[in-house]
Design a protein around this motif. Structure first.
Motif, mmCIF file in Angstrom:
data_model
loop_
_atom_site.group_PDB
_atom_site.id
_atom_site.type_symbol
_atom_site.label_atom_id
_atom_site.label_comp_id
_atom_site.label_asym_id
_atom_site.label_seq_id
_atom_site.Cartn_x
_atom_site.Cartn_y
_atom_site.Cartn_z
ATOM 1 N N ARG A 181 42.748 37.248 92.990
ATOM 2 C CA ARG A 181 42.446 37.644 94.380
ATOM 3 C C ARG A 181 41.064 38.295 94.502
ATOM 4 O O ARG A 181 40.310 38.003 95.417
ATOM 5 C CB ARG A 181 43.535 38.611 94.865
ATOM 6 N N ARG A 182 40.704 39.173 93.573
ATOM 7 C CA ARG A 182 39.393 39.844 93.643
ATOM 8 C C ARG A 182 38.248 38.860 93.450
ATOM 9 O O ARG A 182 37.195 38.978 94.080
ATOM 10 C CB ARG A 182 39.310 40.961 92.603
ATOM 11 N N THR A 183 38.441 37.899 92.564
ATOM 12 C CA THR A 183 37.420 36.868 92.365
ATOM 13 C C THR A 183 37.211 36.099 93.654
ATOM 14 O O THR A 183 36.076 35.846 94.072
ATOM 15 C CB THR A 183 37.834 35.904 91.233
ATOM 16 N N GLN A 185 37.843 37.149 96.695
ATOM 17 C CA GLN A 185 37.194 38.025 97.676
ATOM 18 C C GLN A 185 35.686 38.085 97.459
ATOM 19 O O GLN A 185 34.915 38.078 98.419
ATOM 20 C CB GLN A 185 37.793 39.434 97.617
ATOM 21 N N ARG A 186 35.258 38.128 96.200
ATOM 22 C CA ARG A 186 33.822 38.149 95.909
ATOM 23 C C ARG A 186 33.163 36.845 96.362
ATOM 24 O O ARG A 186 32.075 36.850 96.924
ATOM 25 C CB ARG A 186 33.570 38.383 94.426
#
Length: 194
Positions: A181-183, A185-186
């Motif tokens: 998920r963070r990847t 978002q980036r």
């Protein structure tokens, strides 16, 4: 990059003739400097310009005086420019709208066109490109790009398409793409690769 070198004085008079009798133009963008430069450039080309710096302000202006022409940034500080397109289309069905964004992707372009936008231009676009898109007549063809998309751009477009299919739900998009998920978002926070 908004204003090109000053053309001959009668060039803008010819532009005003192509615009038509209703010269109202609403520009919605949260980049104040860009918004003001574009407004000046479009006024010089014959438009009667109103500006808005947010979705809320754009919707309010669309409801009080729906414009004949509109240039709307996709990502605004308080939401999506697609909401402004819907508000304008709800009041006036002949508005010629252009979506302008630094975060361009095919899926969002398709959504914008389905809602009634004529064209989708990536920032930085200059006033001449915007004018050409606004006065483009039905049946006229847009010139295809000289260079095909890079592999990074194709990947980015795919991610954006899945993101739109998931109704902009980051968690669901990450699950479908088998991505952290963070990847994701980036990736979504960055501008489109060339």
């Amino acid at each position: 990059m908004i204003e090109k070198s000053m053309p001959a004085p009668n060039t803008h008079a010819a532009d005003a003739d192509l615009i038509g009798p209703d010269k109202s133009l609403l520009i919605v963008d949260d980049d104040t400097a860009f918004l003001r430069r574009l407004a000046r450039a479009m006024e010089a080309r014959g438009f009667a310009v109103e500006i808005a710096e947010s979705v809320a302000e754009g919707i309010a202006k669309a409801k009080t005086r729906p414009p004949k022409h509109a240039v709307i940034d996709l990502r605004l500080s308080d939401g999506s420019g697609l909401d402004v397109i819907e508000a304008i289309r709800g009041r006036r069905d002949d508005t010629r709208m252009i979506v302008l964004t630094g975060y361009g992707n095919i899926a969002t372009a398709v959504n914008a066109v389905k809602l009634g936008a004529l064209d989708y231009l990536a920032k930085p676009a200059d006033a001449d490109d915007i004018l050409a898109a606004l006065i483009q007549r039905p049946g006229e063809r847009v010139e295809p790009p000289e260079n095909p998309m890079s592999a990074d751009r194709v990947r980015w477009e795919h991610i954006q398409r899945v993101y739109e299919m998931c109704e902009r739900n980051v968690s669901e998009t990450a699950r479908r793409l088998n991505m952290h998920r963070r990847t994701l978002q980036r990736i979504l926070a960055k501008r489109a690769p060339k």
